[in-house]
Design an enzyme around this catalytic site. Structure first.
Site, short mmCIF file in Angstrom:
data_model
loop_
_atom_site.label_atom_id
_atom_site.label_comp_id
_atom_site.label_asym_id
_atom_site.label_seq_id
_atom_site.Cartn_x
_atom_site.Cartn_y
_atom_site.Cartn_z
N GLU A 44 -111.87 -34.24 49.98
CA GLU A 44 -112.05 -33.92 51.40
C GLU A 44 -113.51 -33.59 51.69
O GLU A 44 -113.82 -33.02 52.72
CB GLU A 44 -111.12 -32.81 51.85
CG GLU A 44 -111.14 -31.55 51.03
CD GLU A 44 -110.08 -30.55 51.50
OE1 GLU A 44 -110.29 -29.95 52.56
OE2 GLU A 44 -109.06 -30.39 50.81
N THR A 103 -113.79 -18.49 47.90
CA THR A 103 -113.05 -19.28 46.90
C THR A 103 -113.48 -20.74 46.81
O THR A 103 -113.07 -21.45 45.90
CB THR A 103 -111.54 -19.24 47.19
OG1 THR A 103 -111.33 -19.69 48.54
CG2 THR A 103 -110.97 -17.85 47.01
N ASN A 141 -111.81 -22.69 43.96
CA ASN A 141 -110.90 -23.76 44.36
C ASN A 141 -111.68 -25.07 44.49
O ASN A 141 -112.60 -25.15 45.29
CB ASN A 141 -110.26 -23.38 45.71
CG ASN A 141 -109.29 -24.42 46.23
OD1 ASN A 141 -109.05 -25.46 45.60
ND2 ASN A 141 -108.74 -24.16 47.40
N CYS A 167 -106.02 -30.93 49.78
CA CYS A 167 -106.20 -30.63 48.36
C CYS A 167 -105.32 -31.45 47.42
O CYS A 167 -105.41 -31.28 46.21
CB CYS A 167 -105.97 -29.14 48.11
SG CYS A 167 -107.20 -28.10 48.90
N HIS A 180 -101.52 -26.04 42.18
CA HIS A 180 -102.80 -25.97 42.90
C HIS A 180 -103.27 -24.51 42.92
O HIS A 180 -102.46 -23.59 42.94
CB HIS A 180 -102.60 -26.50 44.33
CG HIS A 180 -103.79 -26.33 45.20
ND1 HIS A 180 -105.02 -26.82 44.85
CD2 HIS A 180 -103.96 -25.70 46.39
CE1 HIS A 180 -105.90 -26.51 45.80
NE2 HIS A 180 -105.27 -25.83 46.74
N SER A 216 -102.89 -29.30 52.15
CA SER A 216 -102.58 -28.80 53.48
C SER A 216 -102.29 -29.97 54.41
O SER A 216 -102.81 -31.06 54.25
CB SER A 216 -103.74 -27.98 54.02
OG SER A 216 -103.85 -26.78 53.30
N ARG A 262 -103.00 -16.29 57.04
CA ARG A 262 -101.79 -16.03 56.24
C ARG A 262 -100.77 -17.15 56.34
O ARG A 262 -99.93 -17.31 55.46
CB ARG A 262 -101.14 -14.71 56.71
CG ARG A 262 -101.97 -13.50 56.35
CD ARG A 262 -101.29 -12.23 56.81
NE ARG A 262 -102.16 -11.09 56.59
CZ ARG A 262 -102.28 -10.47 55.42
NH1 ARG A 262 -101.58 -10.90 54.40
NH2 ARG A 262 -103.08 -9.44 55.29
N THR A 278 -101.22 -20.09 55.80
CA THR A 278 -101.43 -21.05 54.70
C THR A 278 -100.59 -20.69 53.48
O THR A 278 -100.49 -21.49 52.56
CB THR A 278 -102.92 -21.11 54.28
OG1 THR A 278 -103.31 -19.82 53.81
CG2 THR A 278 -103.81 -21.54 55.42
#
Lengths: 139, 355
Positions: free
Chosen positions: B87, B160, B275, B119, B243, B305, B208, B210
């Protein structure tokens, strides 16, 4: 309209695969290996040469720190340029990355790493090639 | 097993992680946050930072070179497809895959493309290569997940968002493959938990939101689908690699699914490098392969996502032992590091000149 001009791109494109994979020339008669494409062996005069992938490991033969960068690298900051003697005997000029000048010396063992070497402009083609970095344990 | 005929298998695996790191303490210092609170919540100590001459293409190519070192029996001329999930590709239009193909010496008679599914774009690339291998369309394929993960300055994502990725050489199972795939299942729903609009430099997310309806729901759906369809249970696996958006979620989802901490910890990378977006779960798998013994079973579940998850069951083979030492391990890359301060991080990311 500098963003629309592409004066260097065709030449860079012609060199791209040689730069990506460190392709040089080997004389089939005397066995010497050269950086870049050769039609005639400068050592023995033979016209029998073939493309070979050069060694991706070598040692720093000499180096300097560029502090007054060219315009296209003015935001890049100081960087190390070196002559590296590859394990197959030929020498090439390259940037040394992932280290500060204090961490290297003549004779430091280095290895190839694929990196960005520049871009035509913010909207232009991006150029890539092998640079070298000090060999770390395991990496 | 949900493959008919040939069995897809890994011949070579390899990763690449930039040398630079920034500590979460340093990011927290700049934004006035309490470092201990941030680190405790995310279970991340530091993240990898791309250098001034590194981008997603650089990570993809260096990872591919590492994977090829572990597959000496595979000639680049026999690679029939190069697919790269990401991405953060530097070009909106122009494939990273063609640059990778040229850099590894693949022939011009290949299929090459970039994949996008947040991701899990890397595992989408992997599935495409696996499908072409088992269908007989190609002999070997190269699948890569790589990212220089983007984040708005000051956003929680900044704590992250690391940089790195992994590459896999895939072919049909044989005595020289290192792990074969037993089965693969996926799930996908329309869930707007995280996105980046066209021409916008950094992604946005729903905080949140996510977690429960996105990460946990999809990973658990995909993992449970695979285990129920294949008659497997958590205790049948030696390793679970989900993940890793941070260091907290992977352990929490593992426990919820019935795995033990010792099954998920060998594949964790996020506490030390953050990440890698499309390269996250694939680099977790790479770390597990660096350590695994022959005959061990691995459950890999990516999450993307938008949202979806890809679950894979793999079994390691005898040949893995002879190939581990042919290239640097993930831990070699994790331990090779240089710290930068926040100002240098901004410079490397080109964030100083406006967003």
């Amino acid at each position: 309209m500098s963003d629309m001009s592409v004066p260097k791109t065709p030449r860079i494109w012609q060199l791209a695969e040689r730069r990506y994979r460190l392709i040089g020339s080997k004389c089939l008669k005397c066995g010497r290996v050269f950086v870049g494409s050769r039609k005639v062996c400068p050592q023995c005069g033979s016209r029998e040469l073939e493309d070979v992938e050069l060694s991706r490991k070598g040692k720093i033969y000499s180096y300097t720190v560029i502090r007054a960068s060219p315009m296209e690298r003015e935001k890049y900051g100081p960087y190390i340029m070196a002559i590296v003697e590859l394990d197959d005997g030929c020498k090439l000029t390259t940037e040394i990355v992932d280290c500060s000048p204090e961490e290297i010396d003549i004779g430091t063992e280095v290895e190839a790493t694929f990196r960005k070497i520049g871009e035509e402009s913010k909207s232009g083609v991006i150029y890539y090639a092998c640079k070298f970095r000090p060999v770390a344990k395991g990496v | 097993m949900n493959f008919k005929g040939d069995i897809p298998a890994i011949y070579g695996w390899g990763s690449y992680i930039p040398v630079y790191r920034i500590k979460l303490d340093e990011i927290a210092r700049v934004w006035g946050e309490e470092p201990a609170r941030v680190k405790s919540g995310l279970q991340v100590e530091e993240i990898s930072v791309k250098g001034r001459d590194e981008d997603q293409v650089v990570i993809a190519v260096n990872a591919a070179w590492t994977a090829l070192k572990r597959a000496p029996e595979v000639s680049p001329k026999d690679i029939g497809a190069v697919y790269v999930g990401s991405e953060s590709k530097p070009y909106a239009v122009k494939p990273t895959a063609t640059i990778v193909a040229a850099a590894v010496g693949a022939p011009v008679t290949i299929r090459a493309a970039d994949y996008e599914f947040a991701c899990k774009a890397g595992t989408e690339a992997l599935i495409s290569v696996m499908a072409q291998v088992v269908s007989g369309m190609i002999r070997y394929g190269l699948a890569i997940g790589a990212d220089t993960s983007q984040s708005w300055p000051g956003d929680v994502l900044e704590y992250t968002a690391g940089a790195g990725g992994s590459a896999y050489i895939i072919g049909s199972k044989s005595s020289t493959s290192v792990a074969y795939f037993e089965s693969q299942y996926s799930v996908a729903t329309d869930t707007p938990d995280f996105w980046r609009r066209d021409e916008v430099k950094y992604p946005r997310h729903m905080g949140r939101f996510t977690g429960e309806p996105a990460y946990f729901k999809h990973i658990m759906l995909a993992a449970n689908e695979l285990m129920s369809r294949e008659g497997l249970k958590p205790s049948d696996f030696d390793y679970f690699v989900p993940h890793q958006p941070n260091g907290t979620f992977p352990v929490r989802v593992a426990l919820r699914l019935g795995f033990k901490p010792e099954q998920v910890k060998p594949g964790l990378i996020s506490p030390w490098v953050g990440n890698f977006y499309s390269g996250s779960s694939l680099t977790g798998l790479s770390r597990v392969l660096d350590k695994a013994k022959p005959g061990q079973r691995i459950l890999l579940v990516s999450f993307g996502s938008g949202a979806g998850a890809d679950a894979f069951s793999l079994v390691t083979q005898e040949a893995i032992e002879g190939k581990k030492g042919l290239a640097p391990t993930v831990d070699d890359y994790i331990s090779r590091k240089k710290y930068v301060d926040y100002s240098t991080y901004l410079k490397f990311w080109d964030k100083i000149y406006g967003v």
